[in-house]
Design an enzyme around this catalytic site. Structure first.
Site, PDB file in Angstrom:
ATOM      1  N   ARG A  44       0.829  -1.212   0.000  1.00  0.00           N
ATOM      2  CA  ARG A  44       0.000   0.000   0.000  1.00  0.00           C
ATOM      3  C   ARG A  44       0.862   1.260   0.000  1.00  0.00           C
ATOM      4  O   ARG A  44       0.522   2.264  -0.634  1.00  0.00           O
ATOM      5  CB  ARG A  44      -0.952  -0.010   1.204  1.00  0.00           C
ATOM      6  CG  ARG A  44      -2.021   1.058   1.097  1.00  0.00           C
ATOM      7  CD  ARG A  44      -3.219   0.800   2.006  1.00  0.00           C
ATOM      8  NE  ARG A  44      -4.363   1.567   1.522  1.00  0.00           N
ATOM      9  CZ  ARG A  44      -4.945   2.539   2.211  1.00  0.00           C
ATOM     10  NH1 ARG A  44      -4.548   2.846   3.421  1.00  0.00           N
ATOM     11  NH2 ARG A  44      -5.962   3.208   1.678  1.00  0.00           N
ATOM     12  N   HIS A  48       0.497   4.139  -2.751  1.00  0.00           N
ATOM     13  CA  HIS A  48       0.113   5.521  -2.424  1.00  0.00           C
ATOM     14  C   HIS A  48       1.218   6.527  -2.705  1.00  0.00           C
ATOM     15  O   HIS A  48       0.930   7.690  -2.970  1.00  0.00           O
ATOM     16  CB  HIS A  48      -0.357   5.616  -0.974  1.00  0.00           C
ATOM     17  CG  HIS A  48      -1.780   5.215  -0.796  1.00  0.00           C
ATOM     18  ND1 HIS A  48      -2.556   5.617   0.262  1.00  0.00           N
ATOM     19  CD2 HIS A  48      -2.599   4.459  -1.569  1.00  0.00           C
ATOM     20  CE1 HIS A  48      -3.778   5.113   0.149  1.00  0.00           C
ATOM     21  NE2 HIS A  48      -3.827   4.392  -0.956  1.00  0.00           N
ATOM     22  N   TRP A 189     -10.464  -8.747   2.347  1.00  0.00           N
ATOM     23  CA  TRP A 189     -11.213  -9.066   1.128  1.00  0.00           C
ATOM     24  C   TRP A 189     -11.230 -10.571   0.848  1.00  0.00           C
ATOM     25  O   TRP A 189     -12.075 -11.045   0.104  1.00  0.00           O
ATOM     26  CB  TRP A 189     -10.597  -8.348  -0.075  1.00  0.00           C
ATOM     27  CG  TRP A 189     -10.735  -6.866  -0.084  1.00  0.00           C
ATOM     28  CD1 TRP A 189     -11.720  -6.149  -0.705  1.00  0.00           C
ATOM     29  CD2 TRP A 189      -9.868  -5.890   0.519  1.00  0.00           C
ATOM     30  NE1 TRP A 189     -11.516  -4.799  -0.514  1.00  0.00           N
ATOM     31  CE2 TRP A 189     -10.395  -4.608   0.228  1.00  0.00           C
ATOM     32  CE3 TRP A 189      -8.694  -5.967   1.288  1.00  0.00           C
ATOM     33  CZ2 TRP A 189      -9.796  -3.423   0.658  1.00  0.00           C
ATOM     34  CZ3 TRP A 189      -8.106  -4.786   1.729  1.00  0.00           C
ATOM     35  CH2 TRP A 189      -8.646  -3.533   1.412  1.00  0.00           C
TER      36      TRP A 189
HETATM   37 FE1  DDH Z   1      -6.477  -0.260  -1.603  1.00  0.00          FE
HETATM   38  N1  DDH Z   1      -7.404   0.207   0.151  1.00  0.00           N
HETATM   39  N2  DDH Z   1      -7.762   0.964  -2.597  1.00  0.00           N
HETATM   40  N3  DDH Z   1      -5.436  -0.577  -3.321  1.00  0.00           N
HETATM   41  N4  DDH Z   1      -5.142  -1.330  -0.558  1.00  0.00           N
HETATM   42  C1  DDH Z   1      -7.110  -0.273   1.390  1.00  0.00           C
HETATM   43  C2  DDH Z   1      -6.136  -1.198   1.697  1.00  0.00           C
HETATM   44  C3  DDH Z   1      -5.233  -1.696   0.763  1.00  0.00           C
HETATM   45  C4  DDH Z   1      -8.779   1.693  -2.058  1.00  0.00           C
HETATM   46  C5  DDH Z   1      -9.079   1.812  -0.708  1.00  0.00           C
HETATM   47  C6  DDH Z   1      -8.444   1.097   0.292  1.00  0.00           C
HETATM   48  C7  DDH Z   1      -5.755  -0.099  -4.549  1.00  0.00           C
HETATM   49  C8  DDH Z   1      -6.913   0.599  -4.868  1.00  0.00           C
HETATM   50  C9  DDH Z   1      -7.803   1.123  -3.965  1.00  0.00           C
HETATM   51  C10 DDH Z   1      -4.070  -2.011  -1.101  1.00  0.00           C
HETATM   52  C11 DDH Z   1      -3.589  -1.900  -2.395  1.00  0.00           C
HETATM   53  C12 DDH Z   1      -4.228  -1.221  -3.426  1.00  0.00           C
HETATM   54  C13 DDH Z   1      -7.984   0.319   2.360  1.00  0.00           C
HETATM   55  C14 DDH Z   1      -7.958   0.027   3.844  1.00  0.00           C
HETATM   56  C15 DDH Z   1      -8.818   1.161   1.684  1.00  0.00           C
HETATM   57  C16 DDH Z   1      -9.929   2.005   2.270  1.00  0.00           C
HETATM   58  C17 DDH Z   1      -6.919   0.902   4.561  1.00  0.00           C
HETATM   59  C18 DDH Z   1      -6.879   0.588   6.021  1.00  0.00           C
HETATM   60  O1  DDH Z   1      -7.912   0.757   6.689  1.00  0.00           O
HETATM   61  O2  DDH Z   1      -5.808   0.137   6.498  1.00  0.00           O
HETATM   62  C19 DDH Z   1      -9.525   2.344  -3.109  1.00  0.00           C
HETATM   63  C20 DDH Z   1     -10.711   3.267  -2.893  1.00  0.00           C
HETATM   64  C21 DDH Z   1      -8.940   1.973  -4.285  1.00  0.00           C
HETATM   65  C22 DDH Z   1      -9.361   2.350  -5.650  1.00  0.00           C
HETATM   66  O3  DDH Z   1      -8.495   2.376  -6.544  1.00  0.00           O
HETATM   67  C23 DDH Z   1     -10.594   2.615  -5.991  1.00  0.00           C
HETATM   68  C24 DDH Z   1      -4.710  -0.399  -5.483  1.00  0.00           C
HETATM   69  C25 DDH Z   1      -4.727   0.020  -6.956  1.00  0.00           C
HETATM   70  C26 DDH Z   1      -3.749  -1.095  -4.788  1.00  0.00           C
HETATM   71  C27 DDH Z   1      -2.423  -1.620  -5.274  1.00  0.00           C
HETATM   72  O4  DDH Z   1      -1.588  -1.988  -4.517  1.00  0.00           O
HETATM   73  C28 DDH Z   1      -2.120  -1.683  -6.704  1.00  0.00           C
HETATM   74  C29 DDH Z   1      -3.494  -2.873  -0.094  1.00  0.00           C
HETATM   75  C30 DDH Z   1      -2.317  -3.831  -0.313  1.00  0.00           C
HETATM   76  C31 DDH Z   1      -4.223  -2.680   1.074  1.00  0.00           C
HETATM   77  C32 DDH Z   1      -4.042  -3.387   2.416  1.00  0.00           C
HETATM   78  C33 DDH Z   1      -3.234  -2.555   3.371  1.00  0.00           C
HETATM   79  C34 DDH Z   1      -3.086  -3.195   4.720  1.00  0.00           C
HETATM   80  O5  DDH Z   1      -2.569  -2.515   5.611  1.00  0.00           O
HETATM   81  O6  DDH Z   1      -3.460  -4.351   4.908  1.00  0.00           O
END
Ligand code: DDH
Length: 289
Positions: A44, A48, A189
């Site tokens: 993540r 980001h 998920w």
């Molecule tokens: Fe995500 N993400 N994500 N995400 N994401 C969250 C957690 C993780 C969105 C929202 C959230 C991508 C796209 C989107 C990962 C990878 C990627 C969380 C929860 C939210 C909310 C955070 C928390 O509470 O800790 C949304 C909206 C989108 C969108 O594009 C519409 C993408 C593209 C990626 C990527 O890596 C390519 C990962 C990994 C996590 C898990 C993190 C954790 O600590 O566990």
């Protein structure tokens, strides 16, 4: 400025394999964290730090590692990523020649590979910006989980991705979870949140209903243990997105191939590579065009 600020000698060769090994060690030796791994939160962080990119003015992106500073470090979307930055800090101390921006993106790549995902092309060349030298990015560049398909397209088209790449990238939600104290959402998920697979897509094709609670709107499966965000549900509600969900649910190899390409592209958005394009990644036999 170069990616290697202090070159001790002319013969100095940065050892990216040693950095990879140090990241693997972080992944193996901190099993008290979350579901037993820093892997998801490192992925993540890589996402980001890169996903702020705007192709229209070439601002944002992983180059610069501006999430070290406010206001970006304090954005709601970046809540919890301090854990990821902190766990990498001893590696930065041990290998001071690597930029934060190279380290953060490499950590995401190594984490995905360590969790059973595809090999991802990665090359160094990002340089860090200093706090007084950067114009702060406006908040709102990262996607908002409570919004819809139009919002998702606006955000990813701004980075230069198409619909297929959007769906492939979303497959990263096979790993990790939502934390009430970070995003307000709760739960993973998939049932194997530290294994990189096409499980996000196979789960998405199941039955989902709105969770009954006082928190933000999210969806749950019939066990009540798994979750989907509104933006995740749009991957099946939107017909164009849906066709790729179907494709990746059926074909994990195709998902791995498309994800690896899109994630590599994500980590390179806005990065000027002309200075150094030597390639030290074993998963990157040739420098990319
Ligand atoms: Fe995500 N993400 N994500 N995400 N994401 C969250 C957690 C993780 C969105 C929202 C959230 C991508 C796209 C989107 C990962 C990878 C990627 C969380 C929860 C939210 C909310 C955070 C928390 O509470 O800790 C949304 C909206 C989108 C969108 O594009 C519409 C993408 C593209 C990626 C990527 O890596 C390519 C990962 C990994 C996590 C898990 C993190 C954790 O600590 O566990």
């Amino acid at each position: 400025s170069s990616a290697i600020p202090a070159t001790p000698s002319k013969d100095f060769k940065p050892d990216y394999q040693a950095v990879r090994a140090a990241i693997e060690d972080v992944l193996e030796s901190n099993d008290e964290y979350d579901d037993g791994s820093y892997g998801p939160v490192l992925v993540r962080l890589a996402w980001h730090t890169s996903g702020t990119y705007d192709k229209n003015d070439n601002t944002g992106g992983s180059n610069g590692a501006t999430m070290r500073f406010g206001p970006e470090s304090g954005w709601g979307a970046n809540a919890g990523l301090g854990d990821a930055r902190d766990i990498l800090e001893p590696i930065k101390k041990k290998f001071p020649w690597i930029s934060y921006s190279d380290l953060w993106t490499l950590a995401g790549v190594v984490a995905i590979e360590a969790m059973g995902g595809p090999q991802i092309k990665w090359r160094p060349g990002r340089s860090d910006k200093e706090e007084n030298g950067c114009v702060p990015l406006p908040d709102g560049r990262l996607p908002d989980a409570s919004r819809d398909n139009k919002h998702v397209r606006d955000v990813f088209y701004r980075m230069g991705f198409n619909d297929q790449e959007i769906v492939a990238l979303m497959g990263a939600h096979a790993i990790g979870r939502c934390h009430a104290d970070r995003s307000g959402f709760v739960g993973p998920w998939t049932f194997s949140p530290t294994t990189f697979s096409n499980g996000y897509f196979t789960e998405l094709k199941g039955k989902w209903h709105k969770k009954k609670w006082n928190g933000p709107i999210q969806y749950e499966d019939k066990t009540g243990e798994l979750m989907m965000l509104p933006t995740d549900m749009w991957m099946v509600w939107d017909k164009k997105f849906r066709q790729y969900v179907d494709l990746y649910a059926k074909d994990q190899d195709k998902f791995f191939e498309d994800f690896a390409a899109a994630f590599s592209k994500l980590l390179e958005l806005g990065v000027p590579f002309e200075k150094r394009d030597f390639n030290t990644s074993p998963s990157s036999p040739k420098p990319m065009a």
